[in-house]
Design a protein around this motif. Structure first.
Motif, PDB file in Angstrom:
ATOM      1  N   ARG A 161       0.839  -1.198   0.000  1.00  0.00           N
ATOM      2  CA  ARG A 161       0.000   0.000   0.000  1.00  0.00           C
ATOM      3  C   ARG A 161       0.872   1.246   0.000  1.00  0.00           C
ATOM      4  N   PRO A 162       0.380   2.346  -0.567  1.00  0.00           N
ATOM      5  CA  PRO A 162       1.151   3.592  -0.503  1.00  0.00           C
ATOM      6  C   PRO A 162       1.193   4.100   0.934  1.00  0.00           C
ATOM      7  N   PRO A 163       2.241   4.796   1.305  1.00  0.00           N
ATOM      8  CA  PRO A 163       2.298   5.329   2.669  1.00  0.00           C
ATOM      9  C   PRO A 163       1.204   6.363   2.881  1.00  0.00           C
ATOM     10  N   SER A 164       0.714   6.429   4.097  1.00  0.00           N
ATOM     11  CA  SER A 164      -0.246   7.488   4.425  1.00  0.00           C
ATOM     12  C   SER A 164       0.530   8.747   4.784  1.00  0.00           C
ATOM     13  N   LEU A 165       0.033   9.882   4.312  1.00  0.00           N
ATOM     14  CA  LEU A 165       0.717  11.149   4.555  1.00  0.00           C
ATOM     15  C   LEU A 165      -0.300  12.201   4.960  1.00  0.00           C
ATOM     16  N   ALA A 166      -0.009  12.888   6.032  1.00  0.00           N
ATOM     17  CA  ALA A 166      -0.846  13.995   6.494  1.00  0.00           C
ATOM     18  C   ALA A 166      -0.117  15.303   6.232  1.00  0.00           C
ATOM     19  N   LEU A 167      -0.741  16.152   5.449  1.00  0.00           N
ATOM     20  CA  LEU A 167      -0.197  17.478   5.162  1.00  0.00           C
ATOM     21  C   LEU A 167      -0.861  18.474   6.104  1.00  0.00           C
ATOM     22  N   PHE A 168      -0.058  19.099   6.949  1.00  0.00           N
ATOM     23  CA  PHE A 168      -0.565  20.106   7.876  1.00  0.00           C
ATOM     24  C   PHE A 168      -0.306  21.481   7.265  1.00  0.00           C
ATOM     25  N   GLY A 169      -1.387  22.161   6.896  1.00  0.00           N
ATOM     26  CA  GLY A 169      -1.263  23.472   6.279  1.00  0.00           C
ATOM     27  C   GLY A 169      -1.661  23.443   4.822  1.00  0.00           C
ATOM     28  N   PHE A 170      -2.648  24.278   4.475  1.00  0.00           N
ATOM     29  CA  PHE A 170      -3.125  24.345   3.088  1.00  0.00           C
ATOM     30  C   PHE A 170      -3.059  25.777   2.592  1.00  0.00           C
ATOM     31  N   GLY A 171      -1.941  26.424   2.927  1.00  0.00           N
ATOM     32  CA  GLY A 171      -1.680  27.749   2.380  1.00  0.00           C
ATOM     33  C   GLY A 171      -1.145  27.620   0.967  1.00  0.00           C
ATOM     34  N   ALA A 172      -0.468  28.650   0.488  1.00  0.00           N
ATOM     35  CA  ALA A 172       0.023  28.647  -0.893  1.00  0.00           C
ATOM     36  C   ALA A 172       0.956  27.473  -1.152  1.00  0.00           C
ATOM     37  N   PHE A 173       1.843  27.183  -0.197  1.00  0.00           N
ATOM     38  CA  PHE A 173       2.786  26.095  -0.409  1.00  0.00           C
ATOM     39  C   PHE A 173       2.106  24.733  -0.260  1.00  0.00           C
ATOM     40  N   LEU A 205       1.944  21.618  -3.020  1.00  0.00           N
ATOM     41  CA  LEU A 205       2.405  20.260  -2.746  1.00  0.00           C
ATOM     42  C   LEU A 205       1.310  19.208  -2.897  1.00  0.00           C
ATOM     43  N   ALA A 206       0.092  19.556  -2.540  1.00  0.00           N
ATOM     44  CA  ALA A 206      -0.978  18.560  -2.447  1.00  0.00           C
ATOM     45  C   ALA A 206      -1.142  17.701  -3.696  1.00  0.00           C
ATOM     46  N   PRO A 207      -1.238  18.271  -4.904  1.00  0.00           N
ATOM     47  CA  PRO A 207      -1.423  17.417  -6.079  1.00  0.00           C
ATOM     48  C   PRO A 207      -0.251  16.485  -6.343  1.00  0.00           C
ATOM     49  N   LEU A 208       0.960  16.904  -5.969  1.00  0.00           N
ATOM     50  CA  LEU A 208       2.121  16.039  -6.139  1.00  0.00           C
ATOM     51  C   LEU A 208       2.076  14.882  -5.152  1.00  0.00           C
ATOM     52  N   LEU A 209       1.709  15.178  -3.920  1.00  0.00           N
ATOM     53  CA  LEU A 209       1.661  14.149  -2.883  1.00  0.00           C
ATOM     54  C   LEU A 209       0.541  13.158  -3.119  1.00  0.00           C
ATOM     55  N   GLU A 263       1.103   9.728  -5.032  1.00  0.00           N
ATOM     56  CA  GLU A 263       1.958   8.644  -4.542  1.00  0.00           C
ATOM     57  C   GLU A 263       1.765   8.309  -3.070  1.00  0.00           C
ATOM     58  N   THR A 264       0.829   8.945  -2.411  1.00  0.00           N
ATOM     59  CA  THR A 264       0.536   8.640  -1.017  1.00  0.00           C
ATOM     60  C   THR A 264      -0.975   8.611  -0.803  1.00  0.00           C
ATOM     61  N   SER A 265      -1.360   8.051   0.325  1.00  0.00           N
ATOM     62  CA  SER A 265      -2.741   8.181   0.776  1.00  0.00           C
ATOM     63  C   SER A 265      -2.811   9.478   1.576  1.00  0.00           C
ATOM     64  N   LEU A 266      -3.259  10.543   0.924  1.00  0.00           N
ATOM     65  CA  LEU A 266      -3.128  11.908   1.451  1.00  0.00           C
ATOM     66  C   LEU A 266      -4.362  12.365   2.200  1.00  0.00           C
ATOM     67  N   VAL A 267      -4.128  12.944   3.371  1.00  0.00           N
ATOM     68  CA  VAL A 267      -5.158  13.696   4.081  1.00  0.00           C
ATOM     69  C   VAL A 267      -4.561  15.048   4.435  1.00  0.00           C
ATOM     70  N   HIS A 273      14.021   8.910  -3.431  1.00  0.00           N
ATOM     71  CA  HIS A 273      12.717   9.017  -4.082  1.00  0.00           C
ATOM     72  C   HIS A 273      12.554  10.375  -4.758  1.00  0.00           C
ATOM     73  N   LEU A 274      12.931  11.423  -4.090  1.00  0.00           N
ATOM     74  CA  LEU A 274      12.766  12.772  -4.650  1.00  0.00           C
ATOM     75  C   LEU A 274      13.651  12.976  -5.878  1.00  0.00           C
ATOM     76  N   ARG A 275      14.831  12.390  -5.849  1.00  0.00           N
ATOM     77  CA  ARG A 275      15.710  12.497  -7.009  1.00  0.00           C
ATOM     78  C   ARG A 275      15.166  11.684  -8.184  1.00  0.00           C
ATOM     79  N   GLY A 276      14.784  10.433  -7.892  1.00  0.00           N
ATOM     80  CA  GLY A 276      14.370   9.545  -8.963  1.00  0.00           C
ATOM     81  C   GLY A 276      12.988   9.826  -9.512  1.00  0.00           C
ATOM     82  N   ARG A 277      12.025  10.123  -8.635  1.00  0.00           N
ATOM     83  CA  ARG A 277      10.639  10.311  -9.065  1.00  0.00           C
ATOM     84  C   ARG A 277      10.362  11.721  -9.568  1.00  0.00           C
TER      85      ARG A 277
END
Length: 244
Positions: free
Chosen positions: A3-15, A19-23, A26-30, A146-150
């Motif tokens: 399964r893809p890793p679960s990732l929680a993004l804290f903060g939905f400002g400009a940055f 990031l959200a569409p990129l994350l 490849e992750t289970s994003l909340v 991962h960041l370099r390769g993907r």
């Protein structure tokens, strides 16, 4: 298939919005940002409270430096061994100190600073720089690969101190110059191409949020001496007839 890793993004400002569409690919994003819950839902992402977000495998903290201590204290009792916590503040020494002192020893920690934002990443992030500051654990090795390769990012591994010392010149002074030039009046009709390129570069930072400006100019202890050196250099270059 794992399964893809679960990732929680804290903060939905400009940055966070960058990031959200990129994350999400490849992750289970909340996303956790109570103040912007309606925006999160409207963008199509799951909006969850801190207690639920804190269960994710990876916690990515895209919040201003001023909000970081409170968030870390809120998360600390909710975390479990083996989780990975990453901050994205524009300075690294103070976030590193806060994460080390406030979060449990069994949690892995990475300081990060993507050297790009909504303006500079408008055409994609491939080739952009991203700094990783390993603080605790070995998860940074997998992340860097991962960041370099993907994503094709140029990942730089540095200590928080090394980051802040170098970013004081490459980012702090840029923000100071951008603010200063923005106050010089309208763009002149008579100008060189070099002036246009300089103003184009400075325009990438003049639109940053006030908390970003405050972090890179006020929270980096290495900027003061550089600012003084710049002032001395400008004074030395002032023509004699223009000096008071």
């Amino acid at each position: 298939m794992s399964r893809p890793p679960s990732l929680a993004l804290f903060g939905f400002g400009a940055f966070g919005r960058l990031l959200a569409p990129l994350l999400a690919t490849e992750t289970s994003l909340v996303i956790c940002d109570p103040a912007r819950q309606a925006e999160v839902v409207a963008a199509g992402y799951p909006s969850v409270p801190p207690e639920e977000a804190a269960r994710a495998d990876i916690l990515l903290l895209a919040v201003p430096l001023a909000a970081l201590p409170g968030l870390l204290r809120q998360l600390a009792p909710l975390l479990r061994p083996g989780q990975l916590v990453i901050d994205t503040c524009s300075v690294k020494e103070e976030p590193a100190r806060l994460m080390r002192s406030l979060l449990p020893e069994a949690v892995e920690l990475i300081g990060s600073h993507p050297m790009f934002g909504p303006a500079s990443a408008a055409r994609g992030i491939a080739g952009a720089q991203l700094v990783l500051c390993p603080l605790r654990g070995q998860g940074w090795r997998r992340l860097a690969a991962h960041l370099r390769g993907r994503h094709g990012l140029r990942v730089i591994i540095a200590s928080p101190e090394e980051h802040d010392a170098q970013a004081a010149l490459s980012q702090g002074l840029t923000h100071l110059l951008g603010r200063a030039m923005a106050g010089m009046g309208p763009t002149p009709r008579i100008r060189t191409r070099s002036f246009e390129l300089m103003m184009e570069a400075l325009s990438m930072v003049t639109g940053d949020a006030p908390d970003v400006y405050e972090a890179v100019t006020g929270a980096n202890r290495h900027l003061g001496p550089l600012r003084a050196r710049l002032a001395r250099a400008l004074a030395e270059e002032t023509p004699a007839q223009d000096r008071p």
